[in-house]
Design an enzyme around this catalytic site. Structure first.
Site, PDB file in Angstrom:
ATOM      1  N   LYS A  22       0.776  -1.228   0.019  1.00  0.00           N
ATOM      2  CA  LYS A  22      -0.033  -0.105   0.004  1.00  0.00           C
ATOM      3  C   LYS A  22       0.795   1.006   0.066  1.00  0.00           C
ATOM      4  CE  LYS A  22      -2.757   2.642   3.518  1.00  0.00           C
ATOM      5  NZ  LYS A  22      -1.473   3.258   3.813  1.00  0.00           N
ATOM      6  N   ASN A  23       1.875   1.202   0.770  1.00  0.00           N
ATOM      7  CA  ASN A  23       2.555   2.464   1.027  1.00  0.00           C
ATOM      8  C   ASN A  23       3.324   2.812  -0.026  1.00  0.00           C
ATOM      9  OD1 ASN A  23       1.527   2.946   3.644  1.00  0.00           O
ATOM     10  ND2 ASN A  23       3.042   2.257   4.726  1.00  0.00           N
ATOM     11  N   CYS A 116      -5.717   8.033   8.650  1.00  0.00           N
ATOM     12  CA  CYS A 116      -5.964   7.556  10.044  1.00  0.00           C
ATOM     13  C   CYS A 116      -5.912   8.583  10.974  1.00  0.00           C
ATOM     14  CB  CYS A 116      -4.940   6.201  10.324  1.00  0.00           C
ATOM     15  SG  CYS A 116      -5.516   5.033   9.247  1.00  0.00           S
ATOM     16  N   ARG A 121      -0.497  14.704  13.149  1.00  0.00           N
ATOM     17  CA  ARG A 121       0.050  14.399  11.814  1.00  0.00           C
ATOM     18  C   ARG A 121       0.130  15.940  10.959  1.00  0.00           C
ATOM     19  NH1 ARG A 121      -2.282   9.044   9.080  1.00  0.00           N
ATOM     20  NH2 ARG A 121      -0.331   8.810   8.628  1.00  0.00           N
ATOM     21  N   ASP A 304       3.503   0.283  12.234  1.00  0.00           N
ATOM     22  CA  ASP A 304       2.052  -0.241  11.532  1.00  0.00           C
ATOM     23  C   ASP A 304       1.686  -1.604  12.123  1.00  0.00           C
ATOM     24  OD1 ASP A 304       1.811   2.109  10.104  1.00  0.00           O
ATOM     25  OD2 ASP A 304       2.286   1.470   8.188  1.00  0.00           O
ATOM     26  N   ARG A 396      -9.313   0.221   3.518  1.00  0.00           N
ATOM     27  CA  ARG A 396      -8.381   1.107   2.694  1.00  0.00           C
ATOM     28  C   ARG A 396      -7.201   0.428   2.739  1.00  0.00           C
ATOM     29  NH1 ARG A 396      -7.124   4.995   6.623  1.00  0.00           N
ATOM     30  NH2 ARG A 396      -5.452   5.187   5.027  1.00  0.00           N
TER      31      ARG A 396
HETATM   32  C1  UD1 Z   1       4.134   6.706   6.466  1.00  0.00           C
HETATM   33  C2  UD1 Z   1       3.216   5.389   6.346  1.00  0.00           C
HETATM   34  C3  UD1 Z   1       2.791   4.945   7.607  1.00  0.00           C
HETATM   35  C4  UD1 Z   1       3.553   4.866   8.713  1.00  0.00           C
HETATM   36  C5  UD1 Z   1       4.358   6.011   8.934  1.00  0.00           C
HETATM   37  C6  UD1 Z   1       5.637   5.689   9.703  1.00  0.00           C
HETATM   38  C7  UD1 Z   1       2.460   5.755   4.147  1.00  0.00           C
HETATM   39  C8  UD1 Z   1       1.444   6.342   3.266  1.00  0.00           C
HETATM   40  N1  UD1 Z   1       2.319   5.842   5.382  1.00  0.00           N
HETATM   41  O1  UD1 Z   1       3.218   7.638   7.235  1.00  0.00           O
HETATM   42  O2  UD1 Z   1       1.853   3.536   7.306  1.00  0.00           O
HETATM   43  O3  UD1 Z   1       3.143   4.407   9.787  1.00  0.00           O
HETATM   44  O4  UD1 Z   1       5.024   6.526   7.555  1.00  0.00           O
HETATM   45  O5  UD1 Z   1       6.523   4.532   9.292  1.00  0.00           O
HETATM   46  O6  UD1 Z   1       3.795   5.530   3.574  1.00  0.00           O
HETATM   47  N2  UD1 Z   1       5.629  14.575  11.417  1.00  0.00           N
HETATM   48  C9  UD1 Z   1       5.651  15.937  11.460  1.00  0.00           C
HETATM   49  N3  UD1 Z   1       5.786  16.631  10.510  1.00  0.00           N
HETATM   50  C10 UD1 Z   1       5.862  16.282   9.082  1.00  0.00           C
HETATM   51  C11 UD1 Z   1       5.423  14.867   8.747  1.00  0.00           C
HETATM   52  C12 UD1 Z   1       5.659  14.122   9.719  1.00  0.00           C
HETATM   53  O7  UD1 Z   1       5.804  16.187  12.710  1.00  0.00           O
HETATM   54  O8  UD1 Z   1       5.794  17.082   8.242  1.00  0.00           O
HETATM   55  C13 UD1 Z   1       5.532  13.521  12.275  1.00  0.00           C
HETATM   56  C14 UD1 Z   1       4.283  12.776  12.322  1.00  0.00           C
HETATM   57  O9  UD1 Z   1       3.206  13.459  12.901  1.00  0.00           O
HETATM   58  C15 UD1 Z   1       4.590  11.477  12.835  1.00  0.00           C
HETATM   59  C16 UD1 Z   1       6.134  11.229  12.564  1.00  0.00           C
HETATM   60  O10 UD1 Z   1       6.539  12.517  11.968  1.00  0.00           O
HETATM   61  O11 UD1 Z   1       4.611  11.651  14.336  1.00  0.00           O
HETATM   62  C17 UD1 Z   1       6.004  10.170  11.447  1.00  0.00           C
HETATM   63  O12 UD1 Z   1       5.404  10.582  10.215  1.00  0.00           O
HETATM   64  P1  UD1 Z   1       5.659  10.179   8.744  1.00  0.00           P
HETATM   65  O13 UD1 Z   1       6.954   9.227   8.777  1.00  0.00           O
HETATM   66  O14 UD1 Z   1       5.683  11.246   7.888  1.00  0.00           O
HETATM   67  O15 UD1 Z   1       4.538   9.347   8.482  1.00  0.00           O
HETATM   68  P2  UD1 Z   1       3.717   9.245   7.261  1.00  0.00           P
HETATM   69  O16 UD1 Z   1       4.321   9.462   6.021  1.00  0.00           O
HETATM   70  O17 UD1 Z   1       2.208   9.817   7.747  1.00  0.00           O
END
Ligand code: UD1
Length: 417
Positions: A22-23, A116, A121, A304, A396
């Site tokens: 998915k990711n 989610c 986030r 995850d 999803r």
């Molecule tokens: C992706 C994955 C998700 C997985 C996660 C961590 C996808 C579609 N989803 O989510 O399945 O659980 O990586 O391995 O690939 N953060 C900030 N600011 C930002 C971006 C992130 O503070 O601009 C924080 C988030 O709130 C969170 C952490 O960083 O606490 C990790 O986020 P991130 O690695 O970006 O996860 P996702 O890309 O949302």
């Protein structure tokens, strides 16, 4: 409204075939709009997140063909249009069109993403990255407007190795002028898959899978094709179910090297598994050991899989510890597991799980995608009937989950209420 109904306690035996990640899919599909040509993506999982991305691309006038697991995208005549809330809120990864549209048009209007509910986030790192490349970011209500006269490569040091920010910056930088270096980049295998596709399209990106990604901008991206890697989280979820209920349950189509941390933890717990090439066979064992699991960025234990893993820990003998370090609120499953008979105490970061506990079927709610998967695992194990609401979260991210589990002996169905 759909609900999943499970009559628990059945052993799982036979073979579950793992689909595409998915990711990866949610990054590769938006990436395809950067090409002036046709991009073929194979092994695309059959999940509603991918359907939603395809709908967004269609709304932008891209031509899309879907044949089985292969999606063909021709974005030659794509139009730069607002991505409305109707589309953007269906999934988190709709925000990858920020990077992709910025890379293609240097202008994008898009409403806030969905996804989610596992904490606040923020997307500050994405936006800072776009700004570092020369874009301006304007917010009007729930709409973002990003524009740049030109995008110019630069060094971008991420405060946190965010998957989303790394992907979005790559998408925006791939056609920028000069060299972009992402420092403290995320190393996830899904990002390696994305970089592989972009390089096949004619991009010049080095450092995939390391914390320093170097993108030398190119003017033109062309046709290419790629296979999506197997979904390590889907695989991990069924592997955990096999540890709970397996009777020679084979999970097929896995990449062992993508599951290292999970497999180490399962070994530590005394789980009985055998790996043979791309498949793993599991049998339930009686005496599981309690361990300490801490989620970390890749290649650490994946956040995850934390929620499904919690279900396995309820069956270990003694006191197990679970620590979540990535998201603010990934404990939506705890309340429901406790309703079913588990003994889990703690807060949104640390919990102590006392086991083994007998689980009993209840009416419960999937609060997010992976908590939903954990509740399915709990329902399969529990005595009696478990009814799970808000299953849209689960659909999803897990393709054909009802069929895959029914085929290996689970008593599970989806009902419309
Ligand atoms: C992706 C994955 C998700 C997985 C996660 C961590 C996808 C579609 N989803 O989510 O399945 O659980 O990586 O391995 O690939 N953060 C900030 N600011 C930002 C971006 C992130 O503070 O601009 C924080 C988030 O709130 C969170 C952490 O960083 O606490 C990790 O986020 P991130 O690695 O970006 O996860 P996702 O890309 O949302």
């Amino acid at each position: 409204m759909k609900k999943i109904v499970i009559n628990g306690g059945k052993c799982l035996s036979g073979t579950i075939k793992i689909g595409g990640a998915k990711n990866s899919a949610v990054a590769l599909l938006p990436a395809a709009i950067l090409a002036d040509g046709i991009v073929e993506i194979d092994n695309v999982p059959n999940i509603s997140d991918c359907d939603a991305l395809i709908d967004i691309m269609k709304s932008l006038n891209a031509e899309i063909k879907v044949i089985n697991d292969k999606v063909t995208i021709d974005a030659s005549n794509i139009k730069n249009k607002l991505i409305t809330e109707e589309f953007s809120t269906k999934l988190r990864a709709s925000y990858y069109f920020m990077g992709a549209m910025l890379g293609r048009f240097k202008y994008v209007e898009i409403c806030l993403p969905g996804g989610c509910n596992i904490g606040s986030r923020p997307i500050d790192l994405h936006l800072k990255g776009f700004e570092a490349l020369g874009a301006t970011v304007q917010k009007e209500g729930s709409k973002f407007i990003l524009r740049a006269d030109q995008l110019i490569g630069t060094d971008i040091n991420l405060d946190f190795a965010s998957v989303g920010a790394t992907v979005n910056i790559i998408l925006a930088a791939v056609k920028a002028k000069g060299v972009t270096r992402i420092l403290n980049a995320a190393k996830e295998v899904e990002i390696v898959n994305l970089i592989d596709l972009l390089n096949r399209m004619g991009a010049n990106i080095k450092g995939a899978g390391t914390s320093e990604i170097i993108i030398s901008g190119v003017d033109f991206l062309h046709s290419a094709s790629i296979d999506i890697i197997p979904d390590r989280i889907e695989a991990g979820t069924y592997i955990i179910m096999g540890a709970l209920l397996g009777e020679n349950l084979k999970v097929d189509g896995i990449r062992e090297d993508h599951l290292t941390e999970l497999l180490l933890k399962l070994k530590e717990m005394g789980v009985n598994y055998v790996i043979n090439g791309n498949s793993i066979t599991l049998n339930k064992v009686e005496n599981l050991l309690p361990i300490h699991v801490k989620t970390e960025v890749y290649p650490g234990f994946p956040t995850d899989l934390g929620q499904p893993m919690a279900v396995l820990l309820t069956q270990a003998k003694g006191k197990a510890y679970f620590e979540e370090t990535i998201f603010e609120n990934r404990m939506g499953h705890v309340k429901y597991l406790n309703m079913m008979g588990a003994s889990i105490q703690g807060d949104n970061k640390n919990v102590v799980i006392m086991g083994p506990t007998k689980l009993t079927g209840k009416d419960i709610v999937a609060t997010d995608l992976r908590s939903g998967a954990a509740l399915v695992a709990a329902g399969l194990l529990a005595e009696g009937e478990t009814v799970i609401s808000d299953v849209e979260h689960i659909l999803r991210g897990y393709e054909r989950i009802i069929t895959k589990l029914s085929d290996v002996g689970a008593n599970i169905k989806i009902v419309e209420i």
